[in-house]
Design a protein around this motif. Structure first.
Motif, mmCIF file in Angstrom:
data_model
loop_
_atom_site.group_PDB
_atom_site.id
_atom_site.type_symbol
_atom_site.label_atom_id
_atom_site.label_comp_id
_atom_site.label_asym_id
_atom_site.label_seq_id
_atom_site.Cartn_x
_atom_site.Cartn_y
_atom_site.Cartn_z
ATOM 1 N N GLY A 154 0.806 -1.218 0.000
ATOM 2 C CA GLY A 154 0.000 0.000 0.000
ATOM 3 C C GLY A 154 0.836 1.263 0.000
ATOM 4 O O GLY A 154 2.019 1.235 -0.349
ATOM 5 N N THR A 155 0.199 2.357 0.399
ATOM 6 C CA THR A 155 0.895 3.641 0.478
ATOM 7 C C THR A 155 0.839 4.162 1.918
ATOM 8 O O THR A 155 0.038 3.703 2.722
ATOM 9 C CB THR A 155 0.266 4.698 -0.453
ATOM 10 N N CYS A 156 1.731 5.107 2.194
ATOM 11 C CA CYS A 156 1.733 5.735 3.519
ATOM 12 C C CYS A 156 2.191 7.183 3.376
ATOM 13 O O CYS A 156 2.775 7.564 2.357
ATOM 14 C CB CYS A 156 2.651 4.975 4.485
ATOM 15 N N GLY A 157 1.898 7.962 4.405
ATOM 16 C CA GLY A 157 2.383 9.342 4.475
ATOM 17 C C GLY A 157 3.530 9.394 5.476
ATOM 18 O O GLY A 157 3.345 9.056 6.641
ATOM 19 N N ALA A 158 4.723 9.789 5.013
ATOM 20 C CA ALA A 158 5.877 9.823 5.923
ATOM 21 C C ALA A 158 5.768 11.015 6.860
ATOM 22 O O ALA A 158 5.256 12.071 6.480
ATOM 23 C CB ALA A 158 7.169 9.920 5.113
ATOM 24 N N TYR A 212 -8.007 7.855 11.154
ATOM 25 C CA TYR A 212 -8.347 9.101 10.451
ATOM 26 C C TYR A 212 -7.370 9.372 9.319
ATOM 27 O O TYR A 212 -6.158 9.299 9.534
ATOM 28 C CB TYR A 212 -8.261 10.311 11.397
ATOM 29 N N PHE A 213 -7.879 9.731 8.145
ATOM 30 C CA PHE A 213 -7.013 10.364 7.149
ATOM 31 C C PHE A 213 -6.901 11.843 7.513
ATOM 32 O O PHE A 213 -5.811 12.416 7.450
ATOM 33 C CB PHE A 213 -7.608 10.185 5.742
ATOM 34 N N TYR A 214 -8.023 12.430 7.912
ATOM 35 C CA TYR A 214 -8.040 13.840 8.355
ATOM 36 C C TYR A 214 -8.133 13.834 9.878
ATOM 37 O O TYR A 214 -9.227 13.900 10.434
ATOM 38 C CB TYR A 214 -9.224 14.579 7.715
ATOM 39 N N ALA A 262 5.879 6.582 9.599
ATOM 40 C CA ALA A 262 4.855 7.025 8.642
ATOM 41 C C ALA A 262 3.472 6.665 9.147
ATOM 42 O O ALA A 262 3.320 5.860 10.072
ATOM 43 C CB ALA A 262 5.102 6.340 7.295
ATOM 44 N N VAL A 263 2.459 7.253 8.505
ATOM 45 C CA VAL A 263 1.066 6.969 8.848
ATOM 46 C C VAL A 263 0.377 6.292 7.667
ATOM 47 O O VAL A 263 0.635 6.637 6.506
ATOM 48 C CB VAL A 263 0.318 8.259 9.270
ATOM 49 N N GLU A 264 -0.456 5.312 7.968
ATOM 50 C CA GLU A 264 -1.326 4.694 6.975
ATOM 51 C C GLU A 264 -2.563 4.229 7.726
ATOM 52 O O GLU A 264 -2.756 4.622 8.869
ATOM 53 C CB GLU A 264 -0.598 3.587 6.187
ATOM 54 N N MET A 265 -3.405 3.392 7.134
ATOM 55 C CA MET A 265 -4.700 3.148 7.778
ATOM 56 C C MET A 265 -5.118 1.677 7.864
ATOM 57 O O MET A 265 -6.265 1.403 8.223
ATOM 58 C CB MET A 265 -5.786 3.965 7.057
ATOM 59 N N GLU A 266 -4.229 0.729 7.558
ATOM 60 C CA GLU A 266 -4.662 -0.674 7.504
ATOM 61 C C GLU A 266 -3.755 -1.702 8.177
ATOM 62 O O GLU A 266 -4.220 -2.789 8.545
ATOM 63 C CB GLU A 266 -4.856 -1.120 6.033
ATOM 64 N N VAL A 275 5.917 5.376 0.050
ATOM 65 C CA VAL A 275 5.587 6.696 0.602
ATOM 66 C C VAL A 275 4.972 7.555 -0.503
ATOM 67 O O VAL A 275 5.638 7.882 -1.489
ATOM 68 C CB VAL A 275 6.844 7.382 1.189
ATOM 69 N N SER A 276 3.684 7.879 -0.346
ATOM 70 C CA SER A 276 2.985 8.655 -1.382
ATOM 71 C C SER A 276 2.958 10.141 -1.068
ATOM 72 O O SER A 276 2.721 10.960 -1.953
ATOM 73 C CB SER A 276 1.551 8.143 -1.533
ATOM 74 N N ASP A 277 3.189 10.492 0.193
ATOM 75 C CA ASP A 277 3.170 11.909 0.560
ATOM 76 C C ASP A 277 3.973 12.105 1.838
ATOM 77 O O ASP A 277 4.273 11.147 2.542
ATOM 78 C CB ASP A 277 1.730 12.421 0.750
ATOM 79 N N HIS A 278 4.359 13.378 2.066
ATOM 80 C CA HIS A 278 5.113 13.680 3.283
ATOM 81 C C HIS A 278 4.354 14.708 4.097
ATOM 82 O O HIS A 278 4.032 15.791 3.606
ATOM 83 C CB HIS A 278 6.525 14.179 2.971
ATOM 84 N N ILE A 279 4.073 14.332 5.353
ATOM 85 C CA ILE A 279 3.245 15.188 6.216
ATOM 86 C C ILE A 279 3.923 16.543 6.466
ATOM 87 O O ILE A 279 3.252 17.558 6.631
ATOM 88 C CB ILE A 279 3.004 14.475 7.574
ATOM 89 N N LEU A 280 5.268 16.582 6.478
ATOM 90 C CA LEU A 280 5.974 17.831 6.781
ATOM 91 C C LEU A 280 6.175 18.707 5.546
ATOM 92 O O LEU A 280 6.462 19.890 5.654
ATOM 93 C CB LEU A 280 7.351 17.529 7.398
ATOM 94 N N GLU A 305 0.176 8.451 -10.274
ATOM 95 C CA GLU A 305 1.433 7.871 -9.775
ATOM 96 C C GLU A 305 1.167 6.889 -8.640
ATOM 97 O O GLU A 305 1.816 5.862 -8.546
ATOM 98 C CB GLU A 305 2.368 8.984 -9.284
ATOM 99 N N ARG A 306 0.176 7.225 -7.782
ATOM 100 C CA ARG A 306 -0.166 6.320 -6.685
ATOM 101 C C ARG A 306 -0.580 4.956 -7.219
ATOM 102 O O ARG A 306 -0.369 3.942 -6.587
ATOM 103 C CB ARG A 306 -1.342 6.876 -5.872
ATOM 104 N N GLU A 307 -1.218 4.936 -8.394
ATOM 105 C CA GLU A 307 -1.662 3.656 -8.961
ATOM 106 C C GLU A 307 -0.501 2.842 -9.511
ATOM 107 O O GLU A 307 -0.576 1.625 -9.572
ATOM 108 C CB GLU A 307 -2.671 3.903 -10.094
HETATM 109 N N1 HPA Z 1 -2.544 9.490 6.110
HETATM 110 C C1 HPA Z 1 -3.139 8.309 6.276
HETATM 111 N N2 HPA Z 1 -2.996 7.316 5.417
HETATM 112 C C2 HPA Z 1 -2.233 7.535 4.341
HETATM 113 C C3 HPA Z 1 -1.592 8.733 4.127
HETATM 114 C C4 HPA Z 1 -1.759 9.754 5.053
HETATM 115 O O1 HPA Z 1 -1.211 10.848 4.917
HETATM 116 N N3 HPA Z 1 -0.916 8.641 2.950
HETATM 117 C C5 HPA Z 1 -1.130 7.397 2.484
HETATM 118 N N4 HPA Z 1 -1.926 6.728 3.317
#
Ligand code: HPA
Length: 238
Positions: A91-95, A161-163, A180-184, A205-210, A220-222
């Protein structure tokens, strides 16, 4: 074995080894591009499930959807009713660690969570949700053999939470070495533990929180998960 609420098996079989992205479109992309002889075996709620082979070994690809409840439903049915032995989340995560960057890979050697899956199983106890060591070791070995991509091994935060309504959670977790953060992942690790089964999460890592300036686009995520996929395949087949 028969159909369960979220998998119809009229057309074919689900393999004991399962690759599981969050996104159903990513599952289809993996099935079409990586499995040999992929057959659609279930399509409940638009969650396409394909079975084929990888290096001659039967493997199923399906999606978890987003969040612990969705992951828990699919992983629990697969482990408890469809004879699945191993699931590797890809999957993906936000660093949020400053040393982890967009496009890097994170292998989740533990999953902190604000979901109830860590606390309801045993009253008074917060479970340490962790992957299967053999899968983790195989993933790390593949990462060290392989790519130009930076690969990090460490704890992630599986958030409900994503938000997130609180902004102080990720800085505190970062101070504790969380990457990093993800949801599963925590939902997958809890379902594996509950069913005496095996699991690992390998995350791009699909995005960076900072710093959101380098975040991946939806397209690109796909597609930007080839290195994570090869690590996940090595862990699954180990
Ligand atoms: N937050 C939660 N889950 C995620 C994120 C994020 O920023 N990016 C990818 N999965």
């Amino acid at each position: 074995m028969s159909s369960t609420p979220h998998f119809s098996r009229e057309i074919g079989e689900i393999a004991p080894l399962v690759l599981m992205p969050g996104d159903p479109r990513r599952a289809e992309h993996i099935a079409r591009n990586r499995l040999d002889g992929a057959q659609l075996v279930s399509d409940v709620r638009g969650i396409g499930t394909w079975t084929g082979t990888l290096d001659g070994v039967p493997v199923t690809v399906t999606a978890s959807g987003m969040g612990v409840p969705s992951m828990s439903i699919y992983a629990t049915e697969l482990f408890s009713r469809h004879g699945v032995r191993r699931i590797c989340r890809v999957g993906t995560c936000g660093a949020f660690s400053p040393r982890v960057h967009v496009r890097d890979v994170v292998i989740a050697s533990a999953a902190h969570t604000d979901s109830s899956v860590a606390t309801v199983a045993v009253p008074g106890v917060t479970l340490s949700l962790a992957p299967t060591f053999d899968m983790l070791a195989a993933a790390v070995a593949q990462a060290r053999r392989g790519s130009d991509r930076a690969v990090h091994v460490g704890s992630v935060f599986t958030s409900d939470y994503f938000y997130h309504p609180r902004t102080d959670i990720t800085p505190e977790l970062s101070k504790l070495g969380t990457l990093a953060v993800e949801m599963e992942a925590a939902g997958l690790y809890a379902a594996a533990a509950r069913n005496n089964a095996e699991a690992l999460a390998v995350l791009t890592v699909s995005d960076h929180i900072l710093d959101h300036s380098a975040d991946l686009t939806a397209t690109e995520r796909e597609t930007m998960f080839e290195d994570a996929l090869e690590i996940a395949v090595a862990a699954l087949l180990a």
